[in-house]
Write a protein that holds these residues in place. Structure first.
Motif, PDB file in Angstrom:
ATOM      1  N   ALA A 439       0.822  -1.206   0.000  1.00 44.23           N
ATOM      2  CA  ALA A 439       0.000   0.000   0.000  1.00 44.23           C
ATOM      3  C   ALA A 439       0.856   1.256   0.000  1.00 44.23           C
ATOM      4  N   HIS A 440       1.982   1.227   0.720  1.00 45.89           N
ATOM      5  CA  HIS A 440       2.852   2.403   0.750  1.00 45.89           C
ATOM      6  C   HIS A 440       3.317   2.750  -0.665  1.00 45.89           C
ATOM      7  N   GLY A 441       3.690   1.727  -1.440  1.00 47.05           N
ATOM      8  CA  GLY A 441       4.125   1.944  -2.811  1.00 47.05           C
ATOM      9  C   GLY A 441       3.009   2.414  -3.716  1.00 47.05           C
ATOM     10  N   ALA A 442       1.786   2.100  -3.339  1.00 49.87           N
ATOM     11  CA  ALA A 442       0.649   2.539  -4.147  1.00 49.87           C
ATOM     12  C   ALA A 442       0.415   4.041  -4.026  1.00 49.87           C
ATOM     13  N   TYR A 443       0.867   4.634  -2.926  1.00 49.00           N
ATOM     14  CA  TYR A 443       0.574   6.041  -2.666  1.00 49.00           C
ATOM     15  C   TYR A 443       1.794   6.944  -2.699  1.00 49.00           C
ATOM     16  N   GLY A 444       2.993   6.370  -2.748  1.00 51.63           N
ATOM     17  CA  GLY A 444       4.204   7.158  -2.918  1.00 51.63           C
ATOM     18  C   GLY A 444       4.287   8.324  -1.963  1.00 51.63           C
ATOM     19  N   GLY A 445       4.567   9.512  -2.502  1.00 54.51           N
ATOM     20  CA  GLY A 445       4.736  10.695  -1.685  1.00 54.51           C
ATOM     21  C   GLY A 445       3.477  11.192  -1.016  1.00 54.51           C
ATOM     22  N   ASN A 446       2.328  10.652  -1.360  1.00 58.83           N
ATOM     23  CA  ASN A 446       1.062  11.055  -0.735  1.00 58.83           C
ATOM     24  C   ASN A 446       0.731  10.236   0.503  1.00 58.83           C
ATOM     25  N   TYR A 447       1.545   9.225   0.807  1.00 59.12           N
ATOM     26  CA  TYR A 447       1.203   8.297   1.882  1.00 59.12           C
ATOM     27  C   TYR A 447       1.123   8.998   3.237  1.00 59.12           C
ATOM     28  N   GLY A 448       2.090   9.865   3.535  1.00 54.73           N
ATOM     29  CA  GLY A 448       2.104  10.531   4.831  1.00 54.73           C
ATOM     30  C   GLY A 448       0.862  11.370   5.065  1.00 54.73           C
ATOM     31  N   ARG A 449       0.461  12.133   4.062  1.00 57.54           N
ATOM     32  CA  ARG A 449      -0.747  12.952   4.196  1.00 57.54           C
ATOM     33  C   ARG A 449      -1.976  12.073   4.353  1.00 57.54           C
ATOM     34  N   LEU A 450      -2.043  10.999   3.606  1.00 55.36           N
ATOM     35  CA  LEU A 450      -3.169  10.072   3.739  1.00 55.36           C
ATOM     36  C   LEU A 450      -3.244   9.492   5.144  1.00 55.36           C
ATOM     37  N   SER A 451      -2.106   9.144   5.709  1.00 53.28           N
ATOM     38  CA  SER A 451      -2.073   8.580   7.049  1.00 53.28           C
ATOM     39  C   SER A 451      -2.560   9.585   8.095  1.00 53.28           C
ATOM     40  N   ARG A 452      -2.228  10.851   7.904  1.00 51.07           N
ATOM     41  CA  ARG A 452      -2.685  11.884   8.844  1.00 51.07           C
ATOM     42  C   ARG A 452      -4.196  12.118   8.716  1.00 51.07           C
ATOM     43  N   ILE A 453      -4.698  12.099   7.484  1.00 53.07           N
ATOM     44  CA  ILE A 453      -6.140  12.251   7.280  1.00 53.07           C
ATOM     45  C   ILE A 453      -6.877  11.040   7.845  1.00 53.07           C
ATOM     46  N   LYS A 454      -6.290   9.882   7.680  1.00 55.35           N
ATOM     47  CA  LYS A 454      -6.866   8.667   8.264  1.00 55.35           C
ATOM     48  C   LYS A 454      -6.988   8.814   9.782  1.00 55.35           C
ATOM     49  N   ALA A 455      -5.969   9.353  10.421  1.00 50.56           N
ATOM     50  CA  ALA A 455      -5.986   9.518  11.879  1.00 50.56           C
ATOM     51  C   ALA A 455      -7.108  10.454  12.311  1.00 50.56           C
ATOM     52  N   HIS A 456      -7.437  11.420  11.476  1.00 51.71           N
ATOM     53  CA  HIS A 456      -8.504  12.370  11.809  1.00 51.71           C
ATOM     54  C   HIS A 456      -9.887  11.745  11.660  1.00 51.71           C
ATOM     55  N   TYR A 457     -10.111  11.017  10.578  1.00 51.10           N
ATOM     56  CA  TYR A 457     -11.449  10.502  10.287  1.00 51.10           C
ATOM     57  C   TYR A 457     -11.671   9.065  10.767  1.00 51.10           C
ATOM     58  N   ASP A 458     -10.624   8.317  10.940  1.00 49.82           N
ATOM     59  CA  ASP A 458     -10.760   6.911  11.378  1.00 49.82           C
ATOM     60  C   ASP A 458      -9.585   6.546  12.275  1.00 49.82           C
ATOM     61  N   PRO A 459      -9.486   7.174  13.454  1.00 51.06           N
ATOM     62  CA  PRO A 459      -8.306   6.987  14.305  1.00 51.06           C
ATOM     63  C   PRO A 459      -8.123   5.569  14.814  1.00 51.06           C
ATOM     64  N   HIS A 460      -9.201   4.800  14.880  1.00 49.30           N
ATOM     65  CA  HIS A 460      -9.103   3.422  15.370  1.00 49.30           C
ATOM     66  C   HIS A 460      -9.064   2.397  14.235  1.00 49.30           C
ATOM     67  N   ASN A 461      -8.911   2.876  13.008  1.00 49.86           N
ATOM     68  CA  ASN A 461      -8.770   2.003  11.834  1.00 49.86           C
ATOM     69  C   ASN A 461      -9.935   1.023  11.702  1.00 49.86           C
ATOM     70  N   VAL A 462     -11.128   1.560  11.858  1.00 46.95           N
ATOM     71  CA  VAL A 462     -12.335   0.738  11.673  1.00 46.95           C
ATOM     72  C   VAL A 462     -12.354   0.160  10.263  1.00 46.95           C
ATOM     73  N   PHE A 463     -11.996   1.013   9.290  1.00 44.34           N
ATOM     74  CA  PHE A 463     -11.985   0.580   7.884  1.00 44.34           C
ATOM     75  C   PHE A 463     -10.578   0.107   7.533  1.00 44.34           C
ATOM     76  N   HIS A 464     -10.289  -1.143   7.864  1.00 39.88           N
ATOM     77  CA  HIS A 464      -8.939  -1.675   7.620  1.00 39.88           C
ATOM     78  C   HIS A 464      -8.916  -2.915   6.749  1.00 39.88           C
ATOM     79  N   ILE A 465     -10.083  -3.458   6.406  1.00 38.89           N
ATOM     80  CA  ILE A 465     -10.112  -4.608   5.514  1.00 38.89           C
ATOM     81  C   ILE A 465     -10.126  -4.037   4.093  1.00 38.89           C
ATOM     82  N   ASN A 466      -8.936  -3.653   3.652  1.00 40.53           N
ATOM     83  CA  ASN A 466      -8.707  -2.978   2.375  1.00 40.53           C
ATOM     84  C   ASN A 466      -7.207  -2.949   2.156  1.00 40.53           C
ATOM     85  N   GLN A 467      -6.747  -2.231   1.159  1.00 36.06           N
ATOM     86  CA  GLN A 467      -5.310  -1.979   1.024  1.00 36.06           C
ATOM     87  C   GLN A 467      -5.012  -0.844   2.004  1.00 36.06           C
TER      88      GLN A 467
END
Length: 473
Positions: A439-467
């Protein structure tokens, strides 16, 4: 309390929770006790065999909200299934509550505003049926049976990418059920960080219950000039070298994906070619009809094609042309990479493994990501692969489960030799179950920002059955 008593208590508790959920839903809740359970848990890729706790066939957004809240409140795994296929079969999971959107299939087209609103369970066949009669389409993929949600959330590479960009580049807004059970509308002005993440970040941020897309002119009254040009496998290296040089120079109204296939044993292909291994380019011209002959002349006249199948057809007919070859229920094994070039070394690898195609459905495809798709800045959406080139995929496919090991071995071996010629990244929609760590390779330089947005909207990783993109700590 003994271990067996604890298990009985847990089972009774889950049964009560599911009973309450079933009473709250407008749609159906299907469990292992129901006759339709095996059909409800089956996914497009028959290599996936998961046994969820229950499948909720949601009828509307309120049903989705009820399912998310039920899962979070009761510590139940949550899987989300749209309307089509997923390489890893990640719309279902052992012990999970499956939010199944496939019954949510409405579309509303606004020809004057040139936009279409689409429910989360739609396939692209549903969208094309609404838009193509008005001479319009939204950029999508290459099979009409593909689900809108999965394709759009991962990026959306297709026949229209060179002219109009990716599916995410035409996304105007999305209605999303978040991990806390709230329903929000994300667009450029509202929840703009979420809107950015949805355009390529996959199903990591919530359940999208509806999309609104821009529509674009396609052909004249929805009619394009399209179809396959087939070449002998012996000519594949020459064809690939010609194609890699030609494609970037073509008008953006003309696009074509390159592949190695086995010619299907059915009309309209000549019977003498049935079962032959072949190099193929499937072209699609969406410009003015008066210019079609001149624009397509170079692709009709090159080399010694076995078949030149270019013809006027509705765009929706092109989109659905291969659906019959790939019905739900086949065995699938996927491997993928992004490529900025088709090198001579890569061409040698393609020729080697094309000669070893293990089954009639197995194939390699290279899909262009250039033109309009490459003019978008890599950070403008979550989809990062904007440097031009191709999204490549190797699929081992067959109806017979007995051939699963054969198709898997071929695809893995092919990918292992081809991977050193790649750009290093990968299109997230082509990742199989065994490649979830990419998954990290799928998002390249955008991965860090995606991870921060994930922490805001889904901090407990409810939606994790995915890439999955884990939330930033």
């Amino acid at each position: 309390m003994t271990e067996l008593q604890e298990q009985d208590t847990l089972t009774a508790g889950r049964a009560s929770v599911l009973a309450d959920l079933a009473a709250a839903l407008r749609g159906d809740l299907i469990t292992a006790a129901d006759e339709g359970y095996d059909g409800a848990r089956a996914v497009y890729n028959a290599m996936i065999d998961k046994r969820p706790l229950a499948v909720a066939r949601c009828a509307n957004a309120a049903d989705v909200v009820a399912c998310v809240r039920c899962a979070v409140d009761n510590g139940i795994e949550l899987a989300v299934r749209g309307g089509g296929h997923n390489a890893g079969g990640l719309g279902v999971w052992d012990g999970a509550l499956v939010v199944d959107l496939s019954a949510m299939r409405s579309t509303t087209v606004d020809p004057a505003a040139r936009r279409v609103r689409v429910d989360g369970g739609c396939t692209w066949a549903d969208v094309d049926a609404a838009t193509v009669p008005f001479g319009m389409a939204t950029p999508s993929g290459f099979l009409a049976s593909t689900g809108v949600g999965g394709l759009a959330l991962g990026g959306g590479v297709g026949y229209l990418s060179r002219r109009y960009g990716l599916t995410v580049d035409s996304l105007l807004s999305a209605d999303v059920v978040l991990a806390d059970g709230s329903l929000v509308t994300a667009d450029a002005d509202h929840y703009s960080d979420l809107f950015w993440a949805l355009r390529g970040g996959g199903g990591n941020f919530g359940v999208v219950v509806s999309f609104t897309f821009a529509c674009h002119d396609v052909g004249e009254d929805g009619t394009v000039v399209a179809g396959p040009v087939l070449y002998s496998l012996e000519d594949a290296p020459e064809v690939m070298r010609w194609y890699r040089e030609l494609l970037p120079s073509l008008p953006e109204e003309l696009s074509g994906w390159l592949g190695v296939i086995t010619i299907p044993p059915a009309p309209p292909f000549p019977e003498k070619l049935w079962g032959a291994k072949s190099c193929v380019i499937v072209w699609c011209y969406t410009g003015p009809a008066a210019a079609a002959d001149a624009v397509t002349a170079p692709i009709r006249e090159f080399g010694s094609p076995l078949v030149v199948g270019l013809a006027p057809m509705l765009f929706s007919a092109l989109q659905s042309a291969f659906d019959g070859l790939y019905p739900s229920g086949l065995q699938w094994f996927w491997k993928a990479d992004m490529f900025t070039e088709i090198s001579d070394v890569a061409i040698d690898v393609h020729a080697k493994f094309a000669a070893r195609l293990p089954t009639g459905h197995s194939a390699m495809h290279l899909y262009p990501v250039d033109g309009a798709a490459a003019r978008v800045d890599a950070g403008a959406t979550a989809f990062p692969h904007r440097q031009g080139g191709w999204a490549g995929v190797i699929v081992g496919v067959d109806p017979d489960p007995a051939n699963a090991a054969v198709i898997t071995k071929w695809a893995r071996s092919y990918w292992k030799e081809l991977h050193p010629t790649s750009a290093g990244g990968v299109y997230v929609n082509f990742l199989g179950l065994e490649d979830r760590d990419r998954a990290h390779g799928a998002y390249g330089g955008n991965y860090g920002r995606l991870s921060r947005i994930k922490a805001h909207y889904d901090p407990h990783n409810v939606f994790h059955i995915n890439q999955n993109i884990p939330p930033a700590s």
